[in-house]
Design an enzyme around this catalytic site. Structure first.
Site, PDB file in Angstrom:
ATOM      1  N   ALA A 149       0.828  -1.210   0.000  1.00  0.00           N
ATOM      2  CA  ALA A 149       0.000   0.000   0.000  1.00  0.00           C
ATOM      3  C   ALA A 149       0.858   1.254   0.000  1.00  0.00           C
ATOM      4  O   ALA A 149       0.622   2.191  -0.767  1.00  0.00           O
ATOM      5  CB  ALA A 149      -0.939  -0.008   1.208  1.00  0.00           C
ATOM      6  N   CYS A 151       3.339 -12.983  -0.509  1.00  0.00           N
ATOM      7  CA  CYS A 151       2.585 -14.164  -0.952  1.00  0.00           C
ATOM      8  C   CYS A 151       3.501 -15.207  -1.569  1.00  0.00           C
ATOM      9  O   CYS A 151       3.120 -16.361  -1.728  1.00  0.00           O
ATOM     10  CB  CYS A 151       1.523 -13.769  -1.971  1.00  0.00           C
ATOM     11  SG  CYS A 151       0.440 -12.457  -1.415  1.00  0.00           S
ATOM     12  N   ASP A 171      -3.238  -3.643   4.674  1.00  0.00           N
ATOM     13  CA  ASP A 171      -3.621  -4.637   5.677  1.00  0.00           C
ATOM     14  C   ASP A 171      -3.996  -4.043   7.028  1.00  0.00           C
ATOM     15  O   ASP A 171      -4.558  -4.737   7.874  1.00  0.00           O
ATOM     16  CB  ASP A 171      -2.468  -5.628   5.904  1.00  0.00           C
ATOM     17  CG  ASP A 171      -2.233  -6.530   4.701  1.00  0.00           C
ATOM     18  OD1 ASP A 171      -2.966  -6.388   3.696  1.00  0.00           O
ATOM     19  OD2 ASP A 171      -1.325  -7.383   4.765  1.00  0.00           O
ATOM     20  N   ALA A 194      -3.297  -8.854  -0.997  1.00  0.00           N
ATOM     21  CA  ALA A 194      -2.333  -8.048  -1.754  1.00  0.00           C
ATOM     22  C   ALA A 194      -2.975  -7.048  -2.722  1.00  0.00           C
ATOM     23  O   ALA A 194      -2.581  -5.880  -2.777  1.00  0.00           O
ATOM     24  CB  ALA A 194      -1.401  -8.975  -2.526  1.00  0.00           C
TER      25      ALA A 194
END
Lengths: 462, 462
Positions: A24, A55, A294, A312
């Site tokens: 972000a 990830c 997040d 994501a």
């Protein structure tokens, strides 16, 4: 510095300051730079790594990705030199003072005050460390940051004595890490306290994935609470109510919690889902302070209510939108349907929207659900395999609420059809009438989503 | 019989009569049977085969499907005995007399008159046989019906002297048959009169598919008109303006034309696209007469105008809807976006909506288009490959008009995202904001569709 910030606010623009250098944060900084070439942009990151694909960590541990550097999309040097972003790694923002419009930063050269014109909180989330007996023993790991991935990989590569590994939690990380540990030839025990793995994907997916894990020789312990870890210095066993399972190593995948302490201390509103409350532009309750990724709540596509789904794409998109807004072009961060997919050995699983009756009822829906099984290819075409699709809708309006699916091929992008239908607010009848692609190698004439639509439509009518 | 039909119409219901026993016809008959258990349903099929997957024929010829029977979803016996449908194969309907509400049928036992309550024309389409010199030579084939597939397969299996084959037309059939012939070890020459193969998929797809065909040793002759076929009794060469290419066999894939003669003779309106004109319920211009499948026009999702896209899903769906309507539950046949996919050796190609500027302009759109290339998996995840996505939109409204894509994996179901967006009338901005699934093995964080949306959105704004 403080006086400077306050005194000259009307004469010059203070920088766009970002707290946190991952998805972000760096998306926001990059987008703001493109849209506002002359704006001063400062990013504080408390660690070393920025803009990386967490990830990919299970696949790094598995050995399919050679170096952690490959997970980095843009390096700190590139951000600094090519994008002209004042990126400061190893700088931790310890406080936000909205009344002075400054942040307090602890860096290698001491504590500084940094004025901001606009501030983005992109502090992300952290792996939950559950208060289990023995959680601090050596050999007990979580997996969220690059450092975690590196620690686990180094251990596996350097310690030949590891034969058995316990995984606590059958969510994304647990499932992906089962595959990773299995690739190292380990005896893997997965413990899930719920009756199914991948709970947010629903029962059909959970059952099939668990069965598949067992086929791959993973021992799956469902309905099993982990009471503690045994061992003197290093973990030697996982304790459950029924048994003591010897292990040489443990991975705890108990989910993540948003990093909200910084915002909370500054009096910024925390939402009902426990993450930072934001509006459609990512604005927090405090003027000129945004939150994205997040650590922030988002609006759910189906319920219209705040939700927290730390994934994501959401982080990238919301960050990018805030960067654009800050640069003078107000851009909504978008809403989220909770669309997700995961690979479990040779299976693919995916979900979107609402699958749970209770959760749907809270949002005012009377959830009706049907599960169908068809094939991934035309019946006569070789190599096809079963696809299970669960589709949910609101009984009274027929509106599609969500879907999940599982199969060996064609799953992740097939869920996107339903995700798109959710954004459009389609009914099951509309979904059923979609002109989707067909060719024998890629699916049956009636795509599994359409078949699910037909069956659910029939169930609603009668 | 005629008098019976007229005299008793008000006292009893004449049967639901279906002309043509393939996808649309048998879907209609089956659905009507389920919804109206006591209704008399008669299907006339002029051939032997009913309800078969013609789309599988290239794979039968290729040798991946052992028997033509595998392409049959439901056998004639099953239709008769399990579904109680009066299916009469080897019966050709030679005329419709709407004024008497009967059809004239030529069958093994002579000519009969069959009264109908409602009639469905599901006569399908036929392979176009272009008026090329030598088209009647032995060894020149088309591929549309089971008999064609059988003839080509038998020839390949029985005649060892075949080394070289010419394919006329680079559409679906031409591309799929290039793969099939190649699997038999033949030297394949494909002739396409346009500058690209798969013209309805746009230039990017056409170029990449042609390149891939060449990598597979198929000789692709673009911009090449076939002037004739040489040979005494059997074809020995394909003649183009530039050269004479020796071949032992030819497959003509020049598209299909709707079978409208029966309807036309009965005064039923033929639409501007050359197929039978229908309304949203599949009704023709004549009372109680429906048309569905490859012989009928449908409404285009994007233009709202009549179109003719003879594909399997459309035929199945429209037939099913007519069956439901006839059974007393009026059901729209749906509209079509022209969504399609095709396998070309190791490539997957797909399209939906409007890709062509001229065609879009006819429908009142100012088409703007962008093509992007990203990856089928996260950049760091092994085994990924490039995906090209072309996205089109209307410049003034931003409405998404269509898309095409090509790649080695993840293509066919990814086009369905755009197809769904077309049905919802989404703008590029809305498309770009979709919460699509992400996991490293299945795509980049920003799905290729989203990236295409971002780029096209930028092009529209500036």
């Amino acid at each position: 510095m403080l006086i400077f910030a306050l005194g000259f606010r009307s004469f010059m623009t203070d920088p766009f300051v970002v707290v946190g250098g991952d998805a972000a944060g760096m998306s926001a900084a990059s987008k703001a730079r493109r849209e506002a070439p002359d704006r001063e942009i400062v990013v504080f990151e408390r660690g070393e790594w920025v803009s990386y694909g967490a990830c990919g960590l299970p696949y790094y541990v598995k050995g399919e990705i050679d170096s952690l550097d490959e997970l980095v999309s843009v390096t700190p040097t590139e951000f600094r030199e090519e994008r002209n972003i004042d990126l400061r790694t190893n700088h931790e923002v310890t406080a936000i003072e909205p009344e002075n419009q400054v942040v307090i930063v602890d860096g290698p050269d001491g504590v500084i005050e940094q004025p901001y014109g606009e501030l983005l909180i992109a502090t992300g989330a952290s792996a939950i460390v559950p208060p289990i007996d023995g959680i601090d023993l050596a050999g007990v790991y979580t997996l969220h940051d690059m450092e975690h991935g590196e620690a686990i990989k180094n251990r596996l590569d350097s310690d030949d004595s590891i034969d058995r590994v316990g995984i606590v939690g059958g969510g994304y990380v647990g499932i992906e890490m089962a595959e990773a540990f299995h690739a190292h030839g380990l005896d893997v025990h997965l413990f899930e306290m719920l009756p199914h793995v991948l709970a947010p994907f629903g029962e059909t997916v959970g059952k099939r994935v668990a069965e598949h894990l067992r086929e791959q020789t993973v021992s799956v312990h469902l309905d099993t609470t982990v009471e503690g870890f045994k061992g003197a210095e290093s973990v030697t066993a996982v304790q459950t109510p029924d048994s003591t399972v010897p292990v040489d190593m443990v991975l705890v995948g108990a989910g993540v919690a948003p990093n909200t302490a910084l915002a909370d201390s500054a009096g910024i509103e925390i939402g009902e889902r426990g993450a930072i409350a934001t509006d459609e532009y990512g604005r927090t309750s405090t003027a000129d302070v945004y939150a994205a990724g997040d650590c922030a709540e988002m609006t759910h596509t189906v319920t219209g209510e705040p939700t927290h789904v730390p994934l994501a794409l959401t982080a990238n998109r919301a960050g990018r939108a805030v960067g654009q807004t800050v640069a003078g072009d107000p851009t909504p961060v978008g809403d989220i349907a909770g669309t997700a997919s995961v690979k479990a050995f040779d299976l693919q699983a995916a979900r979107t929207g609402l699958l749970d009756e209770t959760r749907a009822a809270e949002a005012g829906f009377d959830l009706v659900s049907r599960t169908i099984t068809t094939r991934s290819r035309a019946g006569y075409y070789p190599g096809g395999s079963p696809i299970d699709v669960t589709l949910t809708a609101d009984r009274s309006t027929g509106r599609v609420l969500g879907a999940s699916m599982v199969g060996e091929e064609g799953v992740p992008k097939r869920i996107d059809t339903v995700a798109t239908a959710l954004h459009a607010g389609m009914t099951v009848e509309e979904l059923e009438s979609l002109d989707l692609s067909y060719a024998p190698p890629f699916g049956p004439t009636w795509d599994p989503v359409l078949t699910a639509g037909k069956v659910l439509s029939g169930a609603i009518e009668h």
